[in-house]
Every structure is written in structure tokens, then in C-alpha cells.
Design a protein around this motif. Structure first.
Motif, PDB file in Angstrom:
ATOM      1  N   ALA A   1      10.305  11.286   1.908  1.00  0.00           N
ATOM      2  CA  ALA A   1       8.992  12.078   0.687  1.00  0.00           C
ATOM      3  C   ALA A   1       9.137  13.810   0.046  1.00  0.00           C
ATOM      4  O   ALA A   1       9.404  13.695  -0.743  1.00  0.00           O
ATOM      5  CB  ALA A   1       7.386  12.695   1.715  1.00  0.00           C
TER       6      ALA A   1
ATOM      7  N   THR B   1       1.519  -0.649   3.221  1.00  0.00           N
ATOM      8  CA  THR B   1       1.972   0.455   3.314  1.00  0.00           C
ATOM      9  C   THR B   1       2.503   1.062   1.832  1.00  0.00           C
ATOM     10  O   THR B   1       2.843   2.273   1.370  1.00  0.00           O
ATOM     11  CB  THR B   1       3.713   0.067   3.792  1.00  0.00           C
ATOM     12  N   SER B   2       1.609   0.081   0.716  1.00  0.00           N
ATOM     13  CA  SER B   2       2.284  -0.048  -0.508  1.00  0.00           C
ATOM     14  C   SER B   2       1.030   1.705  -0.755  1.00  0.00           C
ATOM     15  O   SER B   2       1.436   2.808  -1.878  1.00  0.00           O
ATOM     16  CB  SER B   2       1.376  -0.388  -1.188  1.00  0.00           C
ATOM     17  N   PHE B   3       0.030   2.087   0.028  1.00  0.00           N
ATOM     18  CA  PHE B   3      -0.792   3.558  -0.369  1.00  0.00           C
ATOM     19  C   PHE B   3       0.012   5.495   1.443  1.00  0.00           C
ATOM     20  O   PHE B   3      -0.601   5.506   1.112  1.00  0.00           O
ATOM     21  CB  PHE B   3      -1.780   3.337  -0.575  1.00  0.00           C
ATOM     22  N   GLY B   4       0.088   3.944   2.328  1.00  0.00           N
ATOM     23  CA  GLY B   4       0.509   4.552   3.507  1.00  0.00           C
ATOM     24  C   GLY B   4      -0.966   4.815   4.321  1.00  0.00           C
ATOM     25  O   GLY B   4      -0.680   4.390   5.572  1.00  0.00           O
TER      26      GLY B   4
ATOM     27  N   CYS C   1      -3.095   7.097   8.584  1.00  0.00           N
ATOM     28  CA  CYS C   1      -2.447   6.083   8.471  1.00  0.00           C
ATOM     29  C   CYS C   1      -2.602   4.582   9.859  1.00  0.00           C
ATOM     30  O   CYS C   1      -2.888   4.968  10.738  1.00  0.00           O
ATOM     31  CB  CYS C   1      -1.096   6.062   8.050  1.00  0.00           C
TER      32      CYS C   1
ATOM     33  N   VAL D   1       8.639   3.665   4.976  1.00  0.00           N
ATOM     34  CA  VAL D   1       8.351   3.285   3.900  1.00  0.00           C
ATOM     35  C   VAL D   1       6.602   4.046   3.462  1.00  0.00           C
ATOM     36  O   VAL D   1       6.087   4.701   2.610  1.00  0.00           O
ATOM     37  CB  VAL D   1       8.290   1.910   3.513  1.00  0.00           C
TER      38      VAL D   1
ATOM     39  N   ARG E   1       6.120   8.248   4.155  1.00  0.00           N
ATOM     40  CA  ARG E   1       6.336   8.374   2.583  1.00  0.00           C
ATOM     41  C   ARG E   1       5.102   8.194   1.706  1.00  0.00           C
ATOM     42  O   ARG E   1       4.909   8.903   0.875  1.00  0.00           O
ATOM     43  CB  ARG E   1       7.418   7.704   2.242  1.00  0.00           C
ATOM     44  N   ASN E   2       4.666   6.978   1.312  1.00  0.00           N
ATOM     45  CA  ASN E   2       3.680   6.898   0.606  1.00  0.00           C
ATOM     46  C   ASN E   2       2.326   7.039   1.328  1.00  0.00           C
ATOM     47  O   ASN E   2       1.759   8.027   0.559  1.00  0.00           O
ATOM     48  CB  ASN E   2       3.453   5.645   0.624  1.00  0.00           C
TER      49      ASN E   2
ATOM     50  N   ALA F   1       2.736  11.538   0.154  1.00  0.00           N
ATOM     51  CA  ALA F   1       3.120  11.118  -1.918  1.00  0.00           C
ATOM     52  C   ALA F   1       0.934  11.006  -1.939  1.00  0.00           C
ATOM     53  O   ALA F   1       0.701  11.446  -2.585  1.00  0.00           O
ATOM     54  CB  ALA F   1       3.648   9.599  -1.910  1.00  0.00           C
ATOM     55  N   PHE F   2       0.420  10.240  -0.939  1.00  0.00           N
ATOM     56  CA  PHE F   2      -0.623   9.956  -1.750  1.00  0.00           C
ATOM     57  C   PHE F   2      -1.688  10.785  -1.226  1.00  0.00           C
ATOM     58  O   PHE F   2      -2.424  11.302  -1.792  1.00  0.00           O
ATOM     59  CB  PHE F   2      -1.255   8.365  -0.926  1.00  0.00           C
TER      60      PHE F   2
END
Length: 335
Positions: free
Chosen positions: A24, A276-279, A293, A300, A303-304, A307-308
Motif C-alpha cells: 500500500a 479482497t477487492s475492497f479489503g 477486514c 492483497v 493493501r486494498n 487504499a479504501f
């Protein structure tokens, strides 16, 4: 952008948590991270070329286990990594917190800090639900298992604001999960919440929706209590896993020549609905970003999630929630 990450939270901590944090940092040059937990264990995982000016470690001596009682853990382990994250947020040293640890303890830490947004009575966890028309939001999925009608009303309001500004939907719709579509259906909680949502959200409220509607995309925000919401979330995960394994075994397995092509298509489909796309999902209603989470999160997902969390802060969602809550009618305290 300053975020605190619970480096000791989750089924696989700390290695994948720290790895996701480093990814990240490399992806976002404006991100400043504080890793909270055992400094020795964390330090061994941080390479010498890590951006020291944007990464620090705050040492804590205790860890909340995934199976521990949330309230007992927060009270009995004041120096846990979860408590350390919330302290940093309370002291305004960070703008948000992220954890894959004990969900109940994360919520309990937020409740204990009492860092709620103005006019918010109880925070709620928001989860992203795949539907035939894109993503919908479900609020709450575990923070409040015994809510009042006013809590459900505020979940609808916060979910509506989140959907409008975070997903750029100018006129999002809200539905109340119930056992029937008719206005008089359900128990006392849903019947009273229905009235509050209808009077407060006006045309944004589509009324009651049933369980079979959840994945049909009949509304953008689905409001329910934390007990039912968590069951829906886990049931959906289980059904998806069951269906994917069944397709591999009974559909793709017998194919004589196209197994490789079919597996690629299936993996692409799974990726569209992978958590995992949003985390993680936000805990709406707290003063600051809080991303919770999945316990099994790895690099992954972490990290996401970071970012979110950064996007949540940058979007100033909380400021918009405060502004719009002030303009909407507020139920009485006993509702």
C-alpha cells in the motif's frame, strides 16, 4: 493521509499484514502508515528500503485473539494492538484505523472511545454485496445485534450518503430487510423502523425487501440489524463457495476439451465477487475512518483495505454524513 494498521490482527498476522502495508505504501506516495503491535515481530518483516519517512511502528504488548470475548478483551487488554489503533485515532495522530482482527473487539473499541459523529447513536458495519445490478451496501452486518428503530433509521441515512458520494450514485435507494414486502410485516423493530425510514428518506426509501431480493439489486442500501446482517453475509459467502466448488466438480470436471478455458472464466467470475477487492467494510458513524477486514485477509486484502481507508478519508464521507444528518428529522431517543 495517516492510517493506523493493526499488525497483529487476523488469522495469519503479522506477516501478510505487514506485506500488504508495504504494498500500500508503494502504491500511494501520500499514505503514511503506523503499524501497531509487537515492534520486534513487525520490525523483522520490514525491509531496509521501506519508506521510513512514511512508516512507523507503535509497540503494544497484547493481542486480542479471534475467539476472545470482545468486551472482556478490550477491558482486560488495554495495551492490545486494537486498543492502540483506537488510541491513535482518539489522539488525532491518524485519520483512520484498519484491522483484520477480532471484529467484535474493533467495534467495542470504537464504542468505548465514544468517538461517534454528531447525532449518530450507534455505528454500523457496512458490507458490499454483489447483485445482478452491481454492488449494494448492507448495514449493519455485526456491530449492533439489538438495535433500536432509530439505529436502523440512521443506518439507512448513513448508507444512503455513503452510496451517493462514494459510488457516485445521485439518487440511491434504501430498502429494509423484512419477512415480507407489505408495510405491516415483521416484528416491532422493523415495523417502527419502516415508519422512520419512510418519513425521513421519502422517495429514497423503497420499502421492505425480502431475503431473495438481496442479490437482485432492488435497492442500493439494505438496512437490517447486526444479527441478521451477519448471517446474510456469512450465508452468501458460504453459498458462493459451495456453488463454485460444485461447478468445478460437476460442470468443468467432465468437460473433455475446454477445462482450461472454463476455469479461466470461473476465476474471472470469482474475482468480481471476491471480498479482497475492497479489503474490508467501513464502520459507519465513527469520527474517523474505520475499516474492518475479513479475518482471513492476506496481502492483497490488506493493501486494498488501506487504499479504501485512504479513499474514505479523502472523500470526506464523514463530513457529508454530519451535514446531511443535521438536515434530516431525528427520531426521539427512545425510538
Amino acid at each position: 493521509m495517516r492510517l493506523a494498521l493493526d499488525a497483529m490482527g487476523g488469522d495469519h498476522a503479522p506477516q501478510p499484514i505487514v506485506a500488504g502495508a508495504l504494498e500500500a505504501l508503494h502504491a500511494n506516495p501520500n499514505l503514511h502508515l503506523t503499524l501497531v503491535g509487537d515492534s520486534e515481530a513487525i520490525g523483522e518483516l520490514v525491509p531496509s528500503d521501506a519508506p521510513a519517512e512514511r512508516l512507523r511502528i507503535v509497540h503494544t504488548t497484547q493481542v486480542v485473539g479471534m475467539a476472545e470475548s470482545p468486551v472482556d478483551a478490550i477491558r482486560g487488554k488495554p495495551d492490545s494492538s486494537i486498543s492502540g489503533c483506537w488510541k491513535l485515532l482518539a489522539d488525532k495522530e491518524v485519520d483512520g484505523v484498519v484491522s483484520a482482527g477480532n471484529t467484535g473487539a474493533m467495534v467495542a473499541g470504537g464504542l468505548r472511545s465514544r468517538r461517534f459523529l454528531p447525532n449518530v447513536r450507534r455505528p454500523g458495519i457496512c458490507a458490499f454485496m454483489p447483485t445482478a445490478k452491481g454492488l449494494s451496501l448492507v448495514v449493519d452486518v455485526g456491530a449492533n445485534v439489538a438495535p433500536k428503530p432509530s439505529h436502523l433509521y440512521q443506518y439507512g441515512v448513513m448508507g444512503l450518503i455513503f452510496a451517493r458520494h462514494f459510488f457516485n450514485k445521485p439518487n440511491p435507494t434504501v430498502g429494509l430487510l423484512n419477512i415480507g414486502e407489505e408495510a405491516g410485516k415483521g416484528n416491532e423493530l422493523t415495523q417502527r423502523a419502516y415508519v422512520l425510514l419512510k418519513n425521513g428518506l421519502k422517495d429514497h426509501f423503497v420499502g421492505n425487501i425480502e431475503g431473495r431480493d438481496v442479490h437482485q439489486g432492488v435497492c442500493d442500501v439494505i438496512v437490517t440489524d447486526g444479527f441478521v446482517g451477519n448471517v446474510i453475509l456469512k450465508l452468501s459467502e458460504g453459498v458462493l463457495d459451495f456453488l463454485m466448488h460444485s461447478i468445478v466438480k460437476q460442470v468443468i470436471g467432465p468437460l473433455p476439451n475446454d477445462q482450461e478455458f472454463a476455469m479461466k472464466a470461473l476465476k474471472k467470475l470469482i474475482a468480481e465477487y471476491d471480498y479482497t477487492s475492497f479489503g474490508g467494510g467501513p464502520l459507519l458513524g465513527v469520527d474517523g475512518a474505520c475499516v474492518i477486514c475479513h479475518g482471513s485477509s492476506k496481502e492483497v486484502a490488506i493493501r486494498n483495505a488501506l487504499a479504501f481507508g485512504a479513499k474514505f478519508v479523502e472523500s470526506k464521507i464523514n463530513e457529508k454524513i454530519v451535514q446531511e444528518l443535521e438536515q434530516l428529522p431525528q427520531p426521539k431517543d427512545d425510538e
